[in-house]
Design an enzyme around this catalytic site. Structure first.
Site, short mmCIF file in Angstrom:
data_model
loop_
_atom_site.label_atom_id
_atom_site.label_comp_id
_atom_site.label_asym_id
_atom_site.label_seq_id
_atom_site.Cartn_x
_atom_site.Cartn_y
_atom_site.Cartn_z
CD GLU A 88 -2.71 -1.39 -0.03
OE1 GLU A 88 -3.07 -0.46 -0.66
OE2 GLU A 88 -3.19 -2.57 -0.30
CG HIS A 99 -1.52 1.26 -4.17
ND1 HIS A 99 -1.40 1.06 -5.75
CD2 HIS A 99 -1.61 -0.05 -3.85
CE1 HIS A 99 -1.82 0.02 -6.02
NE2 HIS A 99 -1.83 -1.03 -5.14
ZN ZN Z 1 -2.60 -2.98 -4.93
#
Ligand code: ZN
Length: 505
Positions: free
Chosen positions: A268, A271
């Site tokens: 994450e 991201h």
């Molecule tokens: Zn992902």
């Protein structure tokens, strides 16, 4: 006011509403009390409708037209600068799409999706597919209606897929994934023929607090700015952008398997780094141009940090001592070699998010096949669990004993995202290509990991992937950054070389 300035103003206003809605969704997944769900669904439906109204203002259509941007020539007048032309293309695409979908349908679907998501969470917890099935049926129906509004003549799956991966079709994805399957199955067989590696130490009890401290340290190490984002816990890890300096990520702590939080956090974080790195130009901050190029490009960032960095030999060698200290006594007596092999153990298993790098794409292939069949009607909602289990047996050789570990494991279909899963498989391919490009351009990414120079990797990604936002379509972004079109063989070669080493063949 100049035409472009006015367009930007309207775009930013719509974005304000959308990100306010995203905050409510984030809250629903992280800390909302369960009884609030009914009202929350109404709040989200209201904001979705408001955002849709902003996105479909006739004024936007007129302004686009006055700059020469029409459906056949979305970039507008040839004399405009490249960035402005890219912006017009994005706005025209969004306006064309939004105006084709009635506001009532948008609100209705947002409300149903919110309820469906809550029903899915409960059904998964209670292993009760029957309780979720009516919601899934609604989500499939809504997707068919949306596809038919957008392009009644086209294949519904192609239309839905294009929302996430501009330019891709069911056939183009089937070709890429089909070839990938032909490479992955024999590799998996080869690995199965070797003695299995020990990873029992990864399942030693590990308190949540120690895992949380490790997550915090990793975020700092990789360059996550805690003044511009935060980490919380959620049942199903995700990241969401609430503003140009506000990215929320989540992870989950399993006390009998710490890698779930550790690698979930790294994933994450990847991201988040992407979202925080987007900055095409000051005048485009907070506009639609300052967003990701595509979902697959997004996933290429998370998976690059999670796998090419986090599961690399260099990372294990340099990070294990500090990890051992902070998780002590969990990793006591575990050598670097044992950790590296254990964390890269390949085993066909039931859960996509816990899958190793070799079998991961097979999970995606299953979902791609099934969602296409659900949408076309070739597969009924009732028959999904059986089809899922049969597919798992065929592709991975394992069969879930419960739907909770089978077709109920992912939340994507629950909130109506049909056509999203292929992005994950493409993300792996793009990630391998970025990595290869860094090497070709003299960066030596493995060396950067070995000497803790993560910022050198981040800088390259910022420059080549993050900064332009969605100025370029995915195919163009890849060509510019890596000097060639998407080449899936880079990912296959990477896997073959790495796992020949891990398993010794
Ligand atoms: Zn992902």
């Amino acid at each position: 006011m100049k035409t472009l300035d006015r367009l930007r103003q309207l775009d930013v206003e719509a974005g304000l509403v959308e990100r306010t809605a995203a905050l409510l969704s984030w809250d629903q997944e992280t800390c909302m009390p369960s009884a609030a769900i009914g009202e929350r669904a109404d709040q989200l439906a209201f904001l979705e409708a408001l955002a849709h109204g902003k996105r479909t203002l006739p004024e936007t259509g007129e302004l686009l037209l006055s700059l020469g941007s029409v459906s056949e020539n979305p970039e507008g007048d040839a004399c405009l600068p490249e960035m402005d032309r890219a912006y017009l293309r994005i706005l025209r695409r969004a306006w064309d799409r939004a105006t084709k979908i009635p506001a009532g349908l948008v609100a209705e679907m947002a409300r149903a999706a919110s309820l469906s998501q809550a029903a899915w969470a409960k059904a998964k917890e209670q292993d009760d597919y029957g309780a979720f099935a009516p919601h899934l049926k609604k989500m499939i129906d809504y997707n068919r209606r949306i596809a038919s509004c957008l392009d009644p003549g086209a294949r519904a799956y192609d239309v839905l897929l294009d929302r996430f991966e501009e330019g891709e079709t069911e056939a183009s994805i089937a070709a890429v994934l089909g070839n990938l399957k032909q490479e992955l199955l024999p590799l998996l067989d080869r690995i199965r023929g070797r003695p299995q590696l020990d990873d029992a130490f990864l399942r030693r009890p590990c308190p949540k607090a120690a895992q949380a401290a490790l997550s915090a340290r990793l975020l700092e190490l990789l360059g996550f700015d805690t003044a511009r984002g935060r980490l919380d816990t959620a049942a199903h890890p995700f990241s969401t952008t609430l503003g140009s300096s506000d990215v929320r990520i989540t992870t989950r702590y399993e006390e009998d398997y710490f890698p779930s939080s550790m690698y979930g956090t790294i994933h994450e974080c990847g991201h988040a780094l992407y979202e925080l790195g987007v900055d095409p130009a000051p005048e485009y901050r907070r506009t639609s141009l300052a967003t990701a190029s595509s979902m697959a490009i997004h996933e290429s960032q998370s998976r690059l940090w999670e796998n090419l960095v986090g599961r690399s030999r260099a990372f294990c060698e340099t990070q294990l001592p500090e990890m051992s200290r902070s998780l002590s006594p969990v990793l006591d007596g575990v050598s670097t070699e044992a950790y590296y092999r254990g964390i890269n153990r390949v085993e066909a298993s039931l859960i996509r998010t816990d899958a190793d790098e070799v079998s991961y794409s097979l999970h995606i292939i299953l979902r791609f096949e099934l969602e296409g069949a659900l949408l076309s009607g070739d597969l009924s909602i009732t028959d999904l669990p059986a089809a899922w289990n049969a597919g798992m047996k065929r592709l991975l050789g394992v069969e879930p004993a419960s739907d909770a570990k089978g077709c109920l494991q992912d939340m994507h279909w629950a909130f109506g995202a049909i056509g999203y899963f292929p992005s994950y498989a493409l993300g792996n391919l793009y990630a391998a290509q970025w990595w290869a490009a860094m090497g070709e351009q003299g960066l030596q990414p493995d060396q950067a990991v070995a000497d803790g120079g993560f910022s050198r990797i981040l800088d390259w990604l910022r420059q080549n992937v993050h900064k332009p936002g969605c100025m370029f379509r995915p195919a163009e972004l890849v060509r510019r950054g890596s000097g060639r079109p998407l080449d899936p063989s880079l990912f296959v070669d990477y896997l073959k070389e790495k796992f020949a080493g891990v398993y010794g063949f």
